[in-house]
Scaffold this motif. Structure first.
Motif, short mmCIF file in Angstrom:
data_model
loop_
_atom_site.label_atom_id
_atom_site.label_comp_id
_atom_site.label_asym_id
_atom_site.label_seq_id
_atom_site.Cartn_x
_atom_site.Cartn_y
_atom_site.Cartn_z
N TYR A 18 0.89 -1.16 0.00
CA TYR A 18 0.00 0.00 0.00
C TYR A 18 0.93 1.21 0.00
O TYR A 18 1.52 1.53 1.02
N ALA B 293 2.59 -4.80 2.79
CA ALA B 293 1.54 -5.43 3.61
C ALA B 293 1.67 -6.95 3.61
O ALA B 293 1.40 -7.59 4.62
N PRO C 67 -4.48 -14.27 12.02
CA PRO C 67 -4.97 -13.19 12.86
C PRO C 67 -5.32 -11.95 12.05
O PRO C 67 -4.89 -11.79 10.91
N SER C 68 -6.09 -11.08 12.65
CA SER C 68 -6.53 -9.86 12.00
C SER C 68 -5.35 -8.99 11.58
O SER C 68 -4.39 -8.85 12.33
N CYS D 107 -3.22 -9.55 9.13
CA CYS D 107 -2.05 -10.23 8.62
C CYS D 107 -2.04 -10.25 7.09
O CYS D 107 -1.14 -10.80 6.48
N SER E 264 -7.07 -10.50 3.42
CA SER E 264 -7.91 -9.82 2.44
C SER E 264 -7.05 -9.20 1.36
O SER E 264 -7.37 -9.25 0.17
N THR E 265 -5.95 -8.61 1.78
CA THR E 265 -5.04 -7.97 0.83
C THR E 265 -4.58 -8.98 -0.21
O THR E 265 -4.63 -8.73 -1.42
N ILE F 171 -7.82 0.37 -4.70
CA ILE F 171 -7.33 1.24 -3.63
C ILE F 171 -6.14 2.05 -4.14
O ILE F 171 -5.17 1.48 -4.65
N1 LIG Z 1 -6.66 0.49 2.02
C1 LIG Z 1 -5.54 0.30 2.75
N2 LIG Z 1 -4.59 1.24 2.78
C2 LIG Z 1 -3.46 1.07 3.51
N3 LIG Z 1 -3.22 -0.02 4.25
C3 LIG Z 1 -4.15 -1.00 4.27
C4 LIG Z 1 -5.36 -0.89 3.52
N4 LIG Z 1 -6.09 -2.01 3.72
C5 LIG Z 1 -5.37 -2.77 4.56
N5 LIG Z 1 -4.21 -2.18 4.90
C6 LIG Z 1 -3.17 -2.73 5.79
O1 LIG Z 1 -2.71 -3.94 5.27
C7 LIG Z 1 -2.53 -4.90 6.30
C8 LIG Z 1 -3.33 -6.15 5.98
O2 LIG Z 1 -4.72 -5.82 5.99
P1 LIG Z 1 -5.83 -6.85 5.59
O3 LIG Z 1 -7.11 -6.12 5.50
O4 LIG Z 1 -5.39 -7.59 4.39
O5 LIG Z 1 -5.87 -7.83 6.83
P2 LIG Z 1 -6.78 -9.10 7.07
O6 LIG Z 1 -5.87 -10.25 7.28
O7 LIG Z 1 -7.79 -9.24 6.01
O8 LIG Z 1 -7.45 -8.73 8.44
P3 LIG Z 1 -8.94 -9.09 8.94
O9 LIG Z 1 -8.88 -10.51 9.36
O10 LIG Z 1 -9.12 -8.19 10.12
O11 LIG Z 1 -9.86 -8.82 7.83
C9 LIG Z 1 -2.95 -4.21 7.59
O12 LIG Z 1 -1.78 -3.77 8.25
C10 LIG Z 1 -3.76 -3.06 7.14
O13 LIG Z 1 -3.63 -1.98 8.02
#
Ligand SMILES: Nc1ncnc2c1ncn2[C@@H]1O[C@H](COP(=O)(O)OP(=O)(O)OP(=O)(O)O)[C@@H](O)[C@H]1O
Ligand SMILES: [Mg+2]
Lengths: 314, 259
Positions: free
Chosen positions: B14, B19, B38-39, B41, B44-45, B57
């Motif tokens: 990002y 990330a 864990p959240s 990590c 989703s990215t 994004i």
């Molecule tokens: N739009 C964005 N802009 C900048 N950083 C982002 C963005 N979306 C996510 N991040 C960062 O990327 C990292 C991974 O986020 P992600 O949403 O992929 O986590 P996740 O594993 O899906 O979490 P969750 O289980 O809570 O959904 C995090 O540190 C988050 O802060």
């Protein structure tokens, strides 16, 4: 006091903040109604003599009030309609460009310029219409009449000055553009990301995403914005009065030197010399404008409510 | 229809923030792959890079390769729009278009490809897709009502119907059941089980039982600390991950000792 009685008398506690707030909103709401009613009452009372006026009281050769006001009402609606036809697509385009296409810096600058346009006084637009736009458009009008004169809208003879109802509508369009654009931009920016992503994930291009998510969500907002613009176009006085030399009659042709004028411009032009019943007649035309505006807004409400279940508001 | 996905050394950024780092894995066709961790990590990215949805994004970009049946999604000249028609997505929050009827929602993606559709073809496709999403019986009498008039679970299944109506090769699901009750969740899990016959499915979930119930393979993502990139720690058969993982962190996570 028994338990049962106590239970019967349980009430929500009255908090000071709630009461102040609800009183304030009720007062504000009633105030606007009161002002509107006062204006309507004033117009109505002052208009009464106009409805029984004799042909001698009217400027021009109108036999009664309705014959007098009809061409003016037509000119008002016609010029406002043309202005909106020009302004709405342009405003939506600019707003979409700012909200979904332009790089952030450019978008900010553009938005700022648009807002500035809204602050330009209408006299300036009138002068611009006479001094710049009309001469600029005149040659173009001439060719339009030459080539497309067979279409009644572009029938000749062409105006030699370029000061036609179409020029007025373009000036009006420029005047209402900022307000429509500014509101549309805000509305488009509010489109939930959720739905934009839904359409993109289905393989929508940016334009398809806009057609699928942004515009349907903005529908009621676009209509409201257009109504505000329409209100300004209907009521605009100076720019119209300056550009047009009126010949009050119902004419659809856009490019001739015979042009209908609008109610507001007519009032502005004739008020200085009016006296006696003449003043009442002008005020009565004002009442007609008031009613037209009200009617148009009610129609807009109906259109907005017609597909309420699909508005995305729930 | 179903296709194989191969990810080679993928980094996701990002803007300047890294990330997700160094993900390599292979997903076989006609399987369900669960991503857990864990959240924050990067599940989703990472998932969004499989159909280039991260590009929505501003500032997000990747380095590395994602191959679908050998074609690099990030190769020069590849149109993200076409990628997304091939790789569908279901989001965490149900998002049927409230401005469209239920029927139009199902057709939303199809109409992008093929605007002129005979009415009978359209009706057939609506029925087939809604049946495929186990929703047909509940909505067949009110296809002209807005998509927002359904319950959350029904809306999510409508989104699945909308995704399968375009007949993608791969379907990505980002916590599709997290806003749903247990019954709707089971309905969707059953659906995933059936859809496996036709599609390659990748699902992100926080629910360990769900991962073990629906998936064939599981990938565990973890993050070393805040501000550090997420990594794919272990990727293996679901039974292995849940019963006999080779890495301690995985075992701690799936047994609920942290995260
Ligand atoms: N739009 C964005 N802009 C900048 N950083 C982002 C963005 N979306 C996510 N991040 C960062 O990327 C990292 C991974 O986020 P992600 O949403 O992929 O986590 P996740 O594993 O899906 O979490 P969750 O289980 O809570 O959904 C995090 O540190 C988050 O802060
Ligand atoms: Mg997530």
């Amino acid at each position: 006091m028994t338990t049962i009685v106590a239970r019967d008398t349980i009430r929500a506690p009255q908090r000071a903040g709630d009461r102040i707030f609800s009183t304030a909103t009720v007062v504000a709401g009633s105030l606007i109604l009161a002002v509107l009613a006062a204006v309507a009452a004033f117009l109505l009372v002052q208009s009464l003599p106009a409805f029984v006026a004799t042909p001698a009281d009217f400027k021009g050769d109108a036999a009664n009030f309705w014959a007098y006001v009809w061409p003016l009402a037509f000119g008002t609606l016609w010029s406002a309609l043309l202005a909106l036809l020009i302004a709405i697509p342009l405003a939506i385009g600019i707003a979409l460009f700012i909200s979904h296409y332009a790089p952030r810096k450019l978008a900010q600058g553009l938005g700022y310029i648009i807002d500035l346009l809204a602050a330009v006084p209408s006299v300036v637009f009138g002068l611009w219409g006479i001094g710049v736009l009309a001469p600029l458009l005149q040659p173009f009008y001439t060719s339009l009449v030459e080539w497309f004169g067979w279409i009644p809208l572009f029938a000749g003879p062409v105006s030699g000055t370029g000061r036609t109802i179409l020029t007025v509508s373009i000036v009006l369009a420029v005047m209402v553009l900022p307000i429509i654009t500014a509101i549309c931009r805000e509305i488009f920016l509010q489109t939930p990301v959720l739905y934009e992503e839904a359409s993109l994930a289905l393989g929508a291009t940016r334009w398809e995403m806009i057609a699928m998510a942004v515009l349907p969500f903005g529908r009621s907002g676009i209509i409201s914005a257009s109504m505000l613009g329409l209100g300004r176009a209907l009521g605009e006085t100076m720019a119209v009065a300056m550009v047009l030399s009126p010949s009050p009659q119902v004419i659809f042709a856009l490019l001739t030197s015979q042009n209908p004028t609008t109610i507001a411009a007519n009032i502005a032009l004739n008020f200085p010399e009016a006296h006696g019943t003449g003043v009442n007649i002008l005020l009565a035309t004002g009442l007609v404008l008031f009613v037209i505006t009200l009617a148009v807004n009610m129609v807009a409400r109906v259109i907005i409510n017609r597909r309420k279940a699909f508005s995305g508001a729930n | 229809m179903s296709k194989r996905i191969e990810v080679n050394d993928l980094n996701v950024y990002y803007s300047k923030f890294l990330a997700v780092e160094g993900v390599s894995l292979t997903i076989e066709p006609r399987t369900v792959t669960a991503l857990i961790g864990p959240s924050g990590c990067g599940k989703s990215t990472f998932l969004r890079t499989l159909n280039r949805m991260h590009e929505v994004i501003p500032g997000a970009y990747v380095k590395g390769e994602v191959l679908i049946d050998g074609n690099n999604l990030y190769g020069p000249g590849v149109d993200p729009v076409l990628v997304r028609r091939q790789v569908g997505m279901v989001f965490q929050r149900p998002n049927p278009f409230p401005t469209m009827s239920i029927g139009d929602n199902v057709l939303a993606g199809v109409k992008l490809n093929n605007r002129r559709m005979a009415k009978s073809d359209a009706d057939d496709l609506i029925e087939k897709s809604l049946r495929g999403a186990n929703l047909w019986n509940e909505v067949k009498d009110r296809l002209d009502k807005p998509g927002s008039s359904l319950s959350g679970g029904q809306q999510q299944r409508l989104c699945i119907a909308r995704a399968i109506a375009v007949q993608p090769d791969v379907i990505l699901m980002d916590e599709p059941c997290s806003a749903l009750d247990p019954i709707s969740t089971l309905a969707i899990e059953d659906l995933i089980e059936e859809m496996k016959a036709d599609y390659t499915i990748v699902i992100v979930t926080h629910n360990m039982q769900q991962a073990s119930r629906v998936s064939d393979r599981t990938g565990f993502f973890n993050i070393a600390g805040t501000g550090k990139p997420g990594r794919l720690i272990e990727y293996s058969d679901t039974t292995t991950i849940f019963s006999n993982p080779s890495i301690q962190a995985t075992e701690d996570y799936v047994s609920g000792r942290f995260g």
